[in-house]
Design a protein around this motif. Sequence first.
Motif, PDB file in Angstrom:
ATOM      1  N   ASP A 129     -38.056  -3.744  13.484  1.00 42.57           N
ATOM      2  CA  ASP A 129     -36.892  -4.632  13.463  1.00 42.57           C
ATOM      3  C   ASP A 129     -37.233  -6.036  12.956  1.00 42.57           C
ATOM      4  O   ASP A 129     -36.402  -6.946  13.051  1.00 42.57           O
ATOM      5  CB  ASP A 129     -36.274  -4.741  14.860  1.00 42.57           C
ATOM      6  CG  ASP A 129     -35.602  -3.451  15.299  1.00 42.57           C
ATOM      7  OD1 ASP A 129     -35.036  -2.761  14.428  1.00 42.57           O
ATOM      8  OD2 ASP A 129     -35.651  -3.129  16.498  1.00 42.57           O
ATOM      9  N   LEU A 130     -38.432  -6.214  12.427  1.00 45.34           N
ATOM     10  CA  LEU A 130     -38.875  -7.541  12.009  1.00 45.34           C
ATOM     11  C   LEU A 130     -37.946  -8.161  10.973  1.00 45.34           C
ATOM     12  O   LEU A 130     -37.733  -9.375  10.958  1.00 45.34           O
ATOM     13  CB  LEU A 130     -40.296  -7.460  11.433  1.00 45.34           C
ATOM     14  CG  LEU A 130     -40.980  -8.775  11.077  1.00 45.34           C
ATOM     15  CD1 LEU A 130     -41.243  -9.600  12.338  1.00 45.34           C
ATOM     16  CD2 LEU A 130     -42.289  -8.515  10.339  1.00 45.34           C
ATOM     17  N   SER A 183     -44.753  -3.154   9.040  1.00 43.33           N
ATOM     18  CA  SER A 183     -43.384  -3.319   9.533  1.00 43.33           C
ATOM     19  C   SER A 183     -42.376  -2.785   8.518  1.00 43.33           C
ATOM     20  O   SER A 183     -41.380  -2.144   8.888  1.00 43.33           O
ATOM     21  CB  SER A 183     -43.093  -4.799   9.817  1.00 43.33           C
ATOM     22  OG  SER A 183     -43.905  -5.293  10.861  1.00 43.33           O
ATOM     23  N   ASP A 214     -43.429  -4.408  13.653  1.00 43.64           N
ATOM     24  CA  ASP A 214     -42.172  -4.168  14.360  1.00 43.64           C
ATOM     25  C   ASP A 214     -41.142  -3.678  13.347  1.00 43.64           C
ATOM     26  O   ASP A 214     -40.878  -4.363  12.360  1.00 43.64           O
ATOM     27  CB  ASP A 214     -41.698  -5.468  15.016  1.00 43.64           C
ATOM     28  CG  ASP A 214     -40.414  -5.302  15.815  1.00 43.64           C
ATOM     29  OD1 ASP A 214     -39.790  -4.229  15.751  1.00 43.64           O
ATOM     30  OD2 ASP A 214     -40.014  -6.271  16.494  1.00 43.64           O
TER      31      ASP A 214
END
Length: 322
Positions: free
Chosen positions: A141-142, A15, A139
Amino acid sequence: MIRIAIIGMGLIGTSLGMALRNADPKESPLGSLEVIGFDREPRVTREARGRLAIDREARTLADAVREAQIVVIATPVRAIKDVFRDLASHLPAGTIVTDVASTKALVCQWAADLLPATVAFVGGHPMAGREQSGPGAADPDLFRNAIYCLTATSTTPAHAVEAVESLVRTVGAKPYYIDPEEHDAYVAGISHLPLLLSVGLVTATGNSPAWKEMAPLAATGFRDVSRLASGDPQMQRDILLTNPHGLTRWIDELIRFLVTAREQIAASDVAAIEQMLEQAKATRDAWLASKPHLRPGEAEFTNLPTVERPSLIEFRRPKREK
């Protein structure tokens, strides 16, 4: 161009790589980046590359950190000690090393003991994650709008602190400076204790002889409280074992609460039970009102409208003829 090496391509490492590579060089305080990835399992590194988390796969630790300005250790916590030991002779002078471990006191001590004096270490812990593990769950956008804890000492070079803070801001997180021991004491209560509660709930109910009959009845309440039990067991094991002092204190607090609650329920103490529930509700409502760690899109789920569903009785009732 700044070269960043990420050691460990699991959920957090992948991520992080995705977020770094997605950042606009014109807006990022780090500018243009090259991200190198390494994992002891080549398959995992290949998967991270396939998810566009890294620019290049490294075959060895030495290859990963060669000419790297920043090295991020994203392995399970207890593995970090061996990684530090193995990296020590390969780190170029001036390298900045950081980590993403959920506990900080031991990691900072390992860094002081094992890393050469020619490199700088800044501890890190993004307050973000999910119950799934591995690069497939990553992800970009984590970390967005998440608190990202940073632990530095009075002897940490200012340029190293600035570099790691720039990395944190590049992935969209919010730097939060904190002492390592203070960090461990706090996260033991708000992160590690919830993990144990989740595991405890699943263990207590799952070991019941009636679990097969209970399981179909389990709904959103059980799902929400048990969510953390689906995490990576190796990662969770290391978290619990590297924060014994902070965690045992909160376990004792919870035991005292449960004993008191059991006594109040057994005695049908209405006033005490109502006070307990009202106080807990007020504390949680105030916390939610501050919108902590709100990610993009989550605001849409905080005040969902009530959906009126037709009653089966009303649906089946025959209409009267006029």
